[in-house]
Design a protein around this motif. Structure first.
Motif, PDB file in Angstrom:
ATOM      1  N   PHE A 117      -1.391   3.400   9.626  1.00 64.18           N
ATOM      2  CA  PHE A 117      -0.806   3.073   8.378  1.00 64.18           C
ATOM      3  C   PHE A 117      -1.373   2.064   7.642  1.00 64.18           C
ATOM      4  O   PHE A 117      -2.057   2.256   6.790  1.00 64.18           O
ATOM      5  CB  PHE A 117      -0.512   1.455   8.799  1.00 64.18           C
ATOM      6  N   HIS A 121      -2.931   3.019   4.193  1.00 66.80           N
ATOM      7  CA  HIS A 121      -2.685   3.059   3.101  1.00 66.80           C
ATOM      8  C   HIS A 121      -4.346   2.145   2.320  1.00 66.80           C
ATOM      9  O   HIS A 121      -5.488   1.460   3.390  1.00 66.80           O
ATOM     10  CB  HIS A 121      -1.749   1.042   3.218  1.00 66.80           C
ATOM     11  N   SER A 124      -3.737  -3.260   3.054  1.00 68.51           N
ATOM     12  CA  SER A 124      -3.214  -3.395   4.689  1.00 68.51           C
ATOM     13  C   SER A 124      -3.232  -5.048   5.541  1.00 68.51           C
ATOM     14  O   SER A 124      -4.634  -5.170   5.424  1.00 68.51           O
ATOM     15  CB  SER A 124      -2.836  -2.577   5.807  1.00 68.51           C
TER      16      SER A 124
END
Length: 194
Positions: A117, A121, A124
């Protein structure tokens, strides 16, 4: 810089740009400050900027300081005081000469998902209980960034965490770790920069 005050307005006959370090008088004392923005001439009387120093703060430094001031509830001057300005004569970016031999970190499935993740991104925020394994995720991502010849910065939310995190990061990254915090003396900061 280091001032708990909100940004102040001064005037100058010389051209200035965002990031210039300047000297100006505040309460009959000569102080250093950083140009954050240009504004229209205000209705009130302003003091002149005394001198433009040969130092400047980069836009990423200023943006980081603005984020820190907002997030941690301190003044912009206090946040900027944590950064070291650049000399104008240093026009070329100096690559990081630090070498390290990272030890493989084994991540759990949920840690691997969190790392994926973070990779996908630009910005984050990682949440987790104490001891949940956030540091391993940070170190894994930092390994990737450093292997690309870039640099990585870790901001700790509490200065009391510094000693244990310093030990963990030094064990993993070796001499590539540089520690910087508000409790360091000017001499310690100077030695750190050498």
């Amino acid at each position: 810089m280091g001032s708990p005050l909100d940004p102040l307005t001064y005037h100058s006959q010389s051209p200035l740009v965002r990031g210039n370090e300047v000297e100006a008088t505040l309460s009959n004392r000569s102080m250093r400050g950083v140009i954050i923005a240009q504004c229209e001439e205000p209705a009130f009387t302003t003091q002149p900027i005394g001198e433009i120093t040969p130092f400047f703060y980069s836009d990423p430094q200023i943006r980081s300081a603005q984020f820190m001031a907002e997030y941690y509830g301190c003044s912009l001057g206090e946040a900027l005081n944590l950064f070291v300005p650049f000399l104008y004569s240093l026009t070329e970016q100096v690559p990081c000469a630090c070498s390290y031999n990272p030890v493989n970190i084994t991540l759990s499935e949920s840690q691997s998902q969190a790392l994926d993740f973070i990779r996908s991104h630009k910005v984050s925020l990682l949440f987790g209980d104490t001891g949940a394994g956030k540091s391993e995720i940070y170190m894994s991502r930092m390994d990737e960034v450093l292997s690309e010849g870039k640099r990585a910065l870790l901001l700790l939310p509490e200065i009391s965490l510094t000693p244990q995190m310093e030990t963990r990061f030094c064990n993993h990254f070796g001499s590539a770790v540089v520690l910087w915090h508000s409790k360091m003396t000017p001499k310690q900061k100077k030695v750190t920069l050498e």
